[in-house]
Scaffold this active site. Structure first.
Site, PDB file in Angstrom:
ATOM      1  N   GLY A  53       0.838  -1.205   0.000  1.00 16.54           N
ATOM      2  CA  GLY A  53       0.000   0.000   0.000  1.00 16.54           C
ATOM      3  C   GLY A  53       0.869   1.249   0.000  1.00 16.54           C
ATOM      4  N   ARG A 107      13.162  10.409  -3.076  1.00 10.85           N
ATOM      5  CA  ARG A 107      14.017  11.575  -3.334  1.00 10.85           C
ATOM      6  C   ARG A 107      15.319  11.479  -2.534  1.00 10.85           C
ATOM      7  NH1 ARG A 107      14.834  16.248  -0.530  1.00 10.85           N
ATOM      8  NH2 ARG A 107      15.277  18.146  -1.712  1.00 10.85           N
ATOM      9  N   ARG A 153       0.957  -5.010  -5.110  1.00 12.99           N
ATOM     10  CA  ARG A 153       1.244  -6.231  -4.348  1.00 12.99           C
ATOM     11  C   ARG A 153       1.410  -7.316  -5.394  1.00 12.99           C
ATOM     12  NH1 ARG A 153      -2.917  -3.720  -0.955  1.00 12.99           N
ATOM     13  NH2 ARG A 153      -1.867  -2.947   0.887  1.00 12.99           N
ATOM     14  N   CYS A 154       2.554  -8.006  -5.368  1.00 17.63           N
ATOM     15  CA  CYS A 154       2.907  -8.888  -6.487  1.00 17.63           C
ATOM     16  C   CYS A 154       2.936 -10.358  -6.078  1.00 17.63           C
ATOM     17  CB  CYS A 154       4.276  -8.463  -7.038  1.00 17.63           C
ATOM     18  SG  CYS A 154       4.870  -9.496  -8.365  1.00 17.63           S
ATOM     19  N   ASP A 189       5.586  -5.236   5.696  1.00 16.08           N
ATOM     20  CA  ASP A 189       6.203  -6.546   5.940  1.00 16.08           C
ATOM     21  C   ASP A 189       6.326  -7.408   4.678  1.00 16.08           C
ATOM     22  OD1 ASP A 189       3.475  -6.902   5.890  1.00 16.08           O
ATOM     23  OD2 ASP A 189       3.371  -8.078   7.738  1.00 16.08           O
ATOM     24  N   THR A 249       4.353   2.570   5.484  1.00 15.99           N
ATOM     25  CA  THR A 249       2.957   2.122   5.546  1.00 15.99           C
ATOM     26  C   THR A 249       2.223   2.996   6.541  1.00 15.99           C
ATOM     27  OG1 THR A 249       1.461   0.403   6.380  1.00 15.99           O
ATOM     28  CG2 THR A 249       3.722   0.240   7.101  1.00 15.99           C
ATOM     29  N   ILE A 250       0.981   3.344   6.231  1.00 15.03           N
ATOM     30  CA  ILE A 250       0.226   4.175   7.172  1.00 15.03           C
ATOM     31  C   ILE A 250      -0.099   3.404   8.447  1.00 15.03           C
ATOM     32  CG2 ILE A 250      -0.796   5.634   5.386  1.00 15.03           C
ATOM     33  CD1 ILE A 250      -3.477   4.022   5.921  1.00 15.03           C
ATOM     34  N   ASP A 251      -0.049   2.065   8.387  1.00 12.28           N
ATOM     35  CA  ASP A 251      -0.549   1.240   9.491  1.00 12.28           C
ATOM     36  C   ASP A 251       0.339   1.253  10.743  1.00 12.28           C
ATOM     37  OD1 ASP A 251      -2.456   0.546   7.601  1.00 12.28           O
ATOM     38  OD2 ASP A 251      -1.485  -1.348   7.080  1.00 12.28           O
ATOM     39  N   ASP A 278       2.434  -0.813  11.487  1.00 13.33           N
ATOM     40  CA  ASP A 278       2.375  -2.179  12.023  1.00 13.33           C
ATOM     41  C   ASP A 278       3.673  -2.960  11.857  1.00 13.33           C
ATOM     42  OD1 ASP A 278       2.199  -2.341   9.284  1.00 13.33           O
ATOM     43  OD2 ASP A 278       0.609  -3.836   9.253  1.00 13.33           O
ATOM     44  N   ARG A 291      -5.243  -1.945   8.765  1.00 12.06           N
ATOM     45  CA  ARG A 291      -5.236  -3.400   8.567  1.00 12.06           C
ATOM     46  C   ARG A 291      -5.493  -4.101   9.905  1.00 12.06           C
ATOM     47  NH1 ARG A 291      -3.586  -6.113   3.972  1.00 12.06           N
ATOM     48  NH2 ARG A 291      -2.468  -4.295   3.251  1.00 12.06           N
TER      49      ARG A 291
HETATM   50  O1  F6P Z   1      -1.547  -1.350   4.452  1.00 11.32           O
HETATM   51  C1  F6P Z   1      -2.155  -0.150   4.106  1.00 11.32           C
HETATM   52  C2  F6P Z   1      -3.639  -0.334   3.930  1.00 11.32           C
HETATM   53  O2  F6P Z   1      -4.198   0.918   3.572  1.00 11.32           O
HETATM   54  C3  F6P Z   1      -4.390  -0.902   5.133  1.00 11.32           C
HETATM   55  O3  F6P Z   1      -4.636   0.061   6.114  1.00 11.32           O
HETATM   56  C4  F6P Z   1      -5.617  -1.455   4.493  1.00 11.32           C
HETATM   57  O4  F6P Z   1      -6.108  -2.540   5.232  1.00 11.32           O
HETATM   58  C5  F6P Z   1      -5.126  -1.929   3.138  1.00 11.32           C
HETATM   59  O5  F6P Z   1      -3.895  -1.249   2.890  1.00 11.32           O
HETATM   60  C6  F6P Z   1      -6.073  -1.661   2.005  1.00 11.32           C
HETATM   61  O6  F6P Z   1      -5.543  -2.241   0.858  1.00 11.32           O
HETATM   62  P1  F6P Z   1      -6.039  -1.945  -0.628  1.00 11.32           P
HETATM   63  O7  F6P Z   1      -5.509  -0.590  -0.994  1.00 11.32           O
HETATM   64  O8  F6P Z   1      -5.448  -3.026  -1.411  1.00 11.32           O
HETATM   65  O9  F6P Z   1      -7.524  -1.937  -0.578  1.00 11.32           O
END
Ligand code: F6P
Length: 355
Positions: free
Chosen positions: A15, A25, A76-77, A107, A129-131, A133, A175
């Site tokens: 994400g 940059r 995501r690959c 991760d 990542t915004i999470d 986590d 997430r």
């Molecule tokens: O990992 C970042 C995130 O925005 C999570 O907060 C969320 O669960 C997920 O990605 C959403 O994924 P997608 O953009 O594939 O819907």
């Protein structure tokens, strides 16, 4: 050092997160300043497999520091999870003289980076990542911006909730992690926050809302972490209405929270991490992730970071700890205890002062 590293690659994967561009940059400029060429890999690991590359100059990354998203695109690959995909990625690196990679993401991105490192392509990860986590780091790039976006949106929601004497139940991304939920919940004065890291006492929430309404409180906000499940927020909204008589609305800002101009903190973190990643890669290091711990930017073994994550999320598999020393395992346990204490403390504060 200059002999080995003539060219490095950079990619963003998973994400997207505000601040990824600042990292791109930083990596580009830091490498060029050290006499090393930089190539951007377009679309994450898929771009590596499909040889979707673009050389990056200092000017190519000019002005992107303030832009959300990622100018290198992200994905995501699935193919990369298999040996065949990885071998294609390695072939791209060899064919294009890419001596090492810097991989920005979460991760999944680090699992890819460690897989490549083991197969002879030096890689350094940067947590984006915004999470938030990634247990090994106190902060990930994008987390601060996402939280600021949430409070900005919710301040607006609170205006209308107040006018209509309503409760807003807002589900925030993250997430399986409740970092965004608990921090923003406190910052918004939420009456309740539901997140998987802490037990949620619905009855206590209804009682608190009823007591506050009896004292004259007009509006309420409840924050729900995405990890509670896709039905939870809406169901809770209905139950709040039934049990308190307070008219309620469910709001899911979803991906809005993932975009936007990165905050100072995310730009600065990304810039420092990018520079550190280049430093380490050119010094011959590999299989590391850059982390922020106690206000210091350090590097941690990717495998350690992935396993401490599983430990924190109670997802350890048989044999996961076998390759670690007792000291490393003790460090993992101490970090997990620190993270749990963070949630307990924050939750306690929210219960005490929220409402
Ligand atoms: O990992 C970042 C995130 O925005 C999570 O907060 C969320 O669960 C997920 O990605 C959403 O994924 P997608 O953009 O594939 O819907």
């Amino acid at each position: 050092m200059e002999k080995k590293f003539r060219k490095i690659g950079i990619l963003s994967s998973g994400g997207d997160a505000p601040g990824m561009n600042a990292a791109i940059r930083s990596v580009t400029r830091s490498a060029i300043a050290r006499g090393v060429e930089v190539v951007g890999i377009v679309g994450g690991y898929a771009g590596l497999i499909n040889e979707n590359l673009k050389p990056l100059t200092e000017m190519d990354v000019s002005g992107i520091i303030s832009h959300g998203g990622t100018t290198l695109y992200s994905a995501r690959c699935n193919e990369f999870k298999y040996e065949e995909g990885m071998q294609k990625a390695i072939a791209t690196c060899k064919k294009n003289d890419i001596d090492g990679l810097i991989c920005i993401g979460g991760d999944g991105t680090f699992r890819g980076a460690t897989d490549l490192s083991i197969r002879g392509i030096p890689c350094i990860g940067i947590p984006g990542t915004i999470d938030n986590d990634i247990t090994a780091t106190d902060y990930t790039i994008g987390y601060d911006t996402a939280m600021n976006t949430v409070i900005d949106l919710c301040d607006k929601i609170i205006d209308t909730s107040e006018s209509h004497s309503r409760c807003a139940v807002v589900e925030v991304m993250g997430r399986h992690a409740g970092y965004i939920a608990i921090e923003t919940g406190i910052a918004l004065g939420a009456v309740g926050v539901a997140l998987i890291e802490m037990p949620f006492d619905k009855e206590a929430l209804f009682a608190k809302m009823n007591a506050l309404r009896a004292q004259g409180q007009q509006s309420f906000i409840v924050i729900v972490a995405e990890g509670m499940g896709s039905e939870f927020g809406e169901a809770l909204t209905k139950e709040i209405e039934e049990r308190t008589g307070i008219e309620s609305r469910f709001v899911r800002p979803a991906h809005i929270v993932r975009g936007g101009t990165p905050t100072l903190r995310d730009r600065s973190l990304a810039s420092v991490m990018g520079d550190k990643a280049v430093d380490l890669l050119l010094a011959g290091k590999s299989d590391l992730v850059i982390c922020s711990r106690n206000n210091e930017v350090i590097a941690t073994d990717i495998k350690w970071a992935l396993i401490v994550d599983r430990m924190f999320k109670d997802k350890l598999k048989d044999g996961d700890l076998d390759s670690f020393t007792q000291e490393q395992i003790d460090d993992m346990k101490a970090l997990c205890a620190e993270r749990r204490a963070y949630f307990e403390n924050m939750y306690d504060i929210m219960l005490t002062i929220g409402g």
